[in-house]
Structures are given as structure tokens and as C-alpha cells.
Design a protein around this motif. Structure first.
Motif, PDB file in Angstrom:
ATOM      1  N   ASP A 193       0.825  -1.220   0.000  1.00  0.00           N
ATOM      2  CA  ASP A 193       0.000   0.000   0.000  1.00  0.00           C
ATOM      3  C   ASP A 193       0.858   1.268   0.000  1.00  0.00           C
ATOM      4  N   ASP A 194       1.976   1.230   0.734  1.00  0.00           N
ATOM      5  CA  ASP A 194       2.811   2.444   0.808  1.00  0.00           C
ATOM      6  C   ASP A 194       3.389   2.813  -0.562  1.00  0.00           C
ATOM      7  N   ILE A 195       3.665   1.806  -1.380  1.00  0.00           N
ATOM      8  CA  ILE A 195       4.184   2.106  -2.724  1.00  0.00           C
ATOM      9  C   ILE A 195       3.076   2.707  -3.597  1.00  0.00           C
ATOM     10  N   TYR A 196       1.860   2.202  -3.429  1.00  0.00           N
ATOM     11  CA  TYR A 196       0.729   2.807  -4.153  1.00  0.00           C
ATOM     12  C   TYR A 196       0.618   4.278  -3.777  1.00  0.00           C
ATOM     13  N   ALA A 197       0.806   4.550  -2.482  1.00  0.00           N
ATOM     14  CA  ALA A 197       0.660   5.932  -2.019  1.00  0.00           C
ATOM     15  C   ALA A 197       1.803   6.792  -2.549  1.00  0.00           C
ATOM     16  N   SER A 198       3.057   6.330  -2.381  1.00  0.00           N
ATOM     17  CA  SER A 198       4.185   7.187  -2.758  1.00  0.00           C
ATOM     18  C   SER A 198       4.262   7.396  -4.271  1.00  0.00           C
ATOM     19  N   GLU A 199       3.818   6.406  -5.044  1.00  0.00           N
ATOM     20  CA  GLU A 199       3.929   6.515  -6.514  1.00  0.00           C
ATOM     21  C   GLU A 199       2.631   6.990  -7.162  1.00  0.00           C
ATOM     22  N   GLY A 200       1.634   7.261  -6.360  1.00  0.00           N
ATOM     23  CA  GLY A 200       0.351   7.716  -6.924  1.00  0.00           C
ATOM     24  C   GLY A 200      -0.308   6.656  -7.803  1.00  0.00           C
ATOM     25  N   LEU A 201      -0.180   5.381  -7.423  1.00  0.00           N
ATOM     26  CA  LEU A 201      -0.655   4.313  -8.312  1.00  0.00           C
ATOM     27  C   LEU A 201      -2.178   4.210  -8.363  1.00  0.00           C
ATOM     28  N   GLU A 202      -2.851   4.679  -7.337  1.00  0.00           N
ATOM     29  CA  GLU A 202      -4.319   4.607  -7.396  1.00  0.00           C
ATOM     30  C   GLU A 202      -4.858   5.519  -8.493  1.00  0.00           C
ATOM     31  N   GLU A 203      -4.063   6.509  -8.855  1.00  0.00           N
ATOM     32  CA  GLU A 203      -4.493   7.418  -9.934  1.00  0.00           C
ATOM     33  C   GLU A 203      -4.031   6.875 -11.294  1.00  0.00           C
TER      34      GLU A 203
END
Ligand code: GAL
Length: 503
Positions: free
Chosen positions: A200-210
Motif C-alpha cells: 500500500d505504501d508504494i501505491y501511495a508514494s507513486e500515486g498508483l491509485e491514480e
């Protein structure tokens, strides 16, 4: 007088050097230049008295290579070339290495960079797959030159062999740093709460949800966490055909099962194997059948099979099995000796007409320089996209955790996905890749992905838990051999009961 002086000098020198000489180990390692006809075990036998000691030579040479590039880098133990400089370790070093060597850990054969290794587990060994992966390695290497990447592949389509090796490593507390994982319910089979690290932290730091589409994000989330970063979207349902063969016989790709029969008859009459198939690895029949199920039942009823909304006793399932049986009657009789790609060779050679396989076949054709292929949705699946996605996951206690985290960032990045997918034969998981980088087939897949009904592949981990998917595939493998429709349908129903979805 002169003689006496020399004697005194020699004695003085001996006095200075003797303690050093006697303290050194008896045999040092040594350089060795490969000559024609050499192979590693021969070198190991000659210098270490044991042909089985070749891993010690490979590992020592690869470590030297990181410090001094005049030494060879041995990527494949079977391929060494005349002129290469190797490093043969001392007997003592070789013995110490072999005492802990584990053939299941390919990273032991490679050196450790100043920033350690990145051990990447996958099953991408076929043409297209391997090139795509290398494309991402290249980007990683540019960013992190001090990390030695170890390509820990285990050959076998759909991960047949890799998944078993990986499970053993996870359970043994001996994981690679990162590994290939299908998006979807496959993750459950690895007991993520016990063996995997949420990302989850990588999704957050890399903006992967967008960066990824909402449906894919839903597929990726399990128990409220993301466990993998997706690199692509693959399509399971593609019918590939040899264009020259179709043109020569004035044929167009079949859009339904009746047309399939007509086309297959025409090909057969022309002396061509109508439907090429490889079933060697035990997953291919399940793959083709998911496309036949979707083509027979339609998108909604197909999806219902995996949620309990469509019963496996449905007459549509019987019909799908009958359709498959009809198609199998046009297949190459030696299919159990072929893998998906070796069967594809018939198509390239023009001795085979059609093949149903995922769009990694596009990457494979491209890697083989074959351009004479056409594509169409398999019978009944126009407007349906049977989807799957490859991601990379991170185990708990990855030996090189920071390197693994950086790898996942490359996997999720635009740069990484644009390097990987055009060669792999898949489209980006991200929504912002440049379509101009992709060939005509992949551009058509992008359009379909944006407008078709999307359903999940079971053969590639998206639709069902691994245990159910395995039972399903086993039933289909048996069916290919027996042709027993009733037994297969009963087996599929039982698999659903065992999965706890059907009554
Ligand atoms: C699938 C995987 C693809 C491709 C294929 C053949 O499971 O998602 O990327 O590698 O297997 O091996």
C-alpha cells in the motif's frame, strides 16, 4: 666473496618472507581462460577435482566480474565462450561454497553488487516475455547500478512450475526479493497475511491509485490491501491464425462455433491442421475452455460461474464442453507433447491454421520475427475481453527489501510499463502509456479493453482461488484425454462445491 654475499642475501630474503609464505593458504584461486570445447564442469573437474563443483566456479567468476569487468559474467552455466576469463576459487573456498549451495536458489550463482542483489522470480522465459522483462531490468539497472539483478525464472507457461518452487521458498523462509503474481484471487494461495508484505505504501508514494483503472484496483485489493504492483493487462481470448493460409483458402476467422467447424473442415481438406494446441503443462486446456465458456454463455453468465450465480449444471456448460470437444477433433494429435509456444510453431510454419492463446503470443510472434499472423475474438467472444494482469509482489523478509521496493516502483512507472509491454505482448496497466509504441494487435487490444465487457480469467489467477483454479484445470486436462462431457461437467460442479461456492 661474491658467492658468500649471494648466500647471505638469499638467507636474509628467506627470513623476511618465510613466515608470510607459510601463513598463506596452500592453494589460491586462479584465473582461467576458456578454450574451445570447455564447459564449466570440465573446468571444475580439472582444477577442483569434481565436475559437480561448477557452481563454485560460476559464483566466484560472477563475483569477480562485479569488481573487475575483464572477468566474464556467466548468466547461463551451459554457455561459456572461448576467451572468457573465469575465476576458479581455491579448494577451500569451493568446498565452503558447496557446503551451503542450494540449487533452488539461483542467486547463489551470482555476485553481490555494492548495494546487494535483486532476486526477481517469474516464469518469463519464452520469447517476448524474456525481452519484456529485460526491458524493465535495463531501466532498473540505470537507476540502481550497484544492485546485481538475478533473473530467477522457472520455465513453464502460466507459472506451472514456478508457483511450486516459490511456495517452497516462501514456506522455507527463503524467498526471492520479488515475484510474479497474477492480480486477483491467486494471492490467497500464498497466505498473504503470513508470507507477503502489503505494498500500500508504494501505491501511495507513486500515486498508483491514480495511474490504474478502477476495476483493476478492485481486482488487486485483497483483504483491504494491495499485494502486488501490476505491470500489464493481458487478454486470454484471442484466436490467432495464419493469414497466408487463410487467404490461400479464401477463409475468414470464425465468429461462432458453427463457423469454426466450417473453417476447420476447409483447412483439414487443404491438408492443414485446423486447430493447433499444446497441452503439455496442464493449464492450456483450462485456458482455452474459459474462452469457450465465455463464448458459449456470454459475459454475465460466465462471470456468474465464479460467484455461484450461474450453476455449473447449466445446459450452457454442457454446450461449452460439446463445443470444446468439437474443436479438439480438429487439433494436432500430439498436443500433449507440446507447450503453448511449441504448438505455435505449427502456425508460424503454416502447417497449422488457428490457435487460441493469450496475447503473450503476440510478443512471442514478434520475438520470432513472424508477422504473418491475424487475430480475432474466439467464437462467441466478440465484445468480451477475458482479462488477467501480471503484478510483482514482495514477500515478508525479502533479503534485499529496499531493492525490491525500488523494483516495484519501476514496475508501476510509465517508463517501466512502456519498456515492458510492447515486447511482452500486453497493454499497460497504467492508463497513460503512449499507444504509438505498440503494434497493430496491441492497439486493437487497447481499444477493446476500453469498450468490451471485461470478465476475469480463471486459468491465470484472476477469477478464483488458486485451489479452485487448479481443480478446474485438472478436470479440463482429463477431458481433453477422455472427451467425456458428463464426467467433465460433474467434475467442474464438484470443484465448485469443494471451493465452497456451489451447493
Ligand atoms: C500467464 C502470464 C503471462 C504469460 C503466460 C504464459 O499466466 O500471465 O504473462 O507469461 O502465462 O506463460
Amino acid at each position: 666473496m661474491k658467492k658468500l654475499f649471494s648466500l647471505i642475501m638469499i638467507m636474509a630474503l628467506l627470513a623476511v618472507f618465510a613466515p608470510v609464505v607459510s601463513a598463506a593458504p596452500p592453494a589460491q584461486g586462479q584465473e582461467y581462460i576458456v578454450t574451445a570445447g570447455d564447459w564449466l564442469s570440465k573446468v571444475a573437474d580439472k582444477y577442483l577435482g569434481n565436475p559437480q563443483a561448477w557452481p563454485a566456479v560460476m559464483s566466484a567468476t560472477n563475483q569477480k566480474n562485479l569488481e573487475d569487468s575483464t572477468f566474464a559474467k556467466i548468466a547461463n552455466a551451459d554457455l561459456i565462450e572461448p576467451g572468457w576469463k573465469l575465476w576458479v576459487p581455491s579448494m577451500e573456498e569451493a568446498e565452503a561454497f558447496l557446503a551451503t549451495y542450494d540449487p533452488g536458489k539461483p542467486e547463489l550463482l551470482f555476485g553481490k553488487g555494492a548495494a546487494g542483489q535483486l532476486v526477481v522470480g517469474s516464469w518469463w522465459t519464452a520469447g517476448g516475455e524474456a525481452e519484456g522483462l529485460n526491458g524493465m531490468f535495463k531501466i532498473y539497472k540505470e537507476k540502481y547500478p550497484d544492485v546485481e539483478i538475478v533473473n530467477a525464472t522457472v520455465a513453464g507457461g502460466a507459472g506451472t512450475n514456478f508457483k511450486a518452487v516459490l511456495k517452497t521458498r516462501l514456506i522455507g523462509g527463503d524467498p526471492p526479493d520479488t515475484f510474479q503474481l497474477h492480480a486477483g484471487l491467486e494471492v490467497e494461495g500464498y497466505s498473504p497475511e503470513q508470507y507477503l508484505e502489503p505494498v500500500d505504501d508504494i501505491y501511495a508514494s507513486e500515486g498508483l491509485e491514480e495511474a490504474f483503472p478502477a476495476d483493476l484496483l478492485t481486482l488487486l485489493k485483497y483483504e483491504d490491501h494491495y499485494w502486488g504492483v501490476p505491470v500489464n493487462i493481458h487478454r486470454s481470448n484471442v484466436l490467432w491464425y495464419n493469414k497466408a493460409v487463410f487467404e490461400a483458402n479464401s477463409l475468414t476467422p470464425p465468429s461462432d462455433f458453427d463457423e469454426f467447424k466450417t473453417v476447420a473442415e476447409a483447412l483439414k481438406a487443404a491438408g492443414i491442421t485446423p486447430f493447433v494446441l499444446g497441452t503439455k503443462d496442464g493449464w492450456e486446456a483450462g485456458h482455452i475452455f474459459e474462452d469457450i465458456l465465455a463464448g458459449t454463455l456470454g459475459a454475465e453468465k460466465y462471470s456468474g460461474l465464479w460467484t455461484g450465480d450461474t450453476p455449473w449444471t447449466d445446459p450452457g456448460v454442457t454446450q461449452a464442453l460439446e463445443n470444446f470437444k468439437m474443436m479438439l477433433s480438429y487439433a494436432n494429435p500430439d498436443h500433449s507433447a507440446h507447450t503453448w509456444d511449441s504448438a505455435g510453431e505449427f502456425l508460424i510454419a503454416g502447417t497449422g491454421g488457428m490457435m487460441i492463446m493469450g496475447d503473450w503470443t503476440d510478443g512471442w510472434f514478434t520475438s520470432k520475427g513472424f508477422t504473418g499472423y491475424g487475430w480475432a475474438p474466439p467464437p462467441g467472444t466478440k465484445g468480451i475481453f477475458v482479462a488477467l494482469s501480471d503484478s510483482f509482489a514482495m514477500p515478508k523478509n525479502a533479503p534485499n527489501e529496499e531493492n525490491a521496493g525500488n523494483w516495484l516502483k519501476v514496475c508501476g512507472s510509465l517508463e517501466g510499463q512502456e519498456a515492458f509491454n510492447p515486447q511482452k505482448g500486453s497493454i499497460c496497466a497504467r492508463t497513460d502509456c503512449d499507444p504509438a509504441l505498440f503494434n497493430a494487435y496491441l492497439q486493437s487490444a487497447m481499444v477493446d479493453w476500453s469498450q468490451d465487457a471485461i470478465v476475469a480469467s480463471v486459468a491465470h489467477g484472476a477469477a478464483a482461488y488458486e485451489s479452485w483454479a487448479t481443480d478446474y484445470k485438472d478436470v479440463l486436462t482429463l477431458f481433453v484425454a477422455s472427451g467425456d462431457v458428463a464426467a467433465a461437467q460433474a467434475g467442474l460442479q464438484q470443484a465448485c462445491v469443494d471451493a465452497g461456492i456451489c451447493q
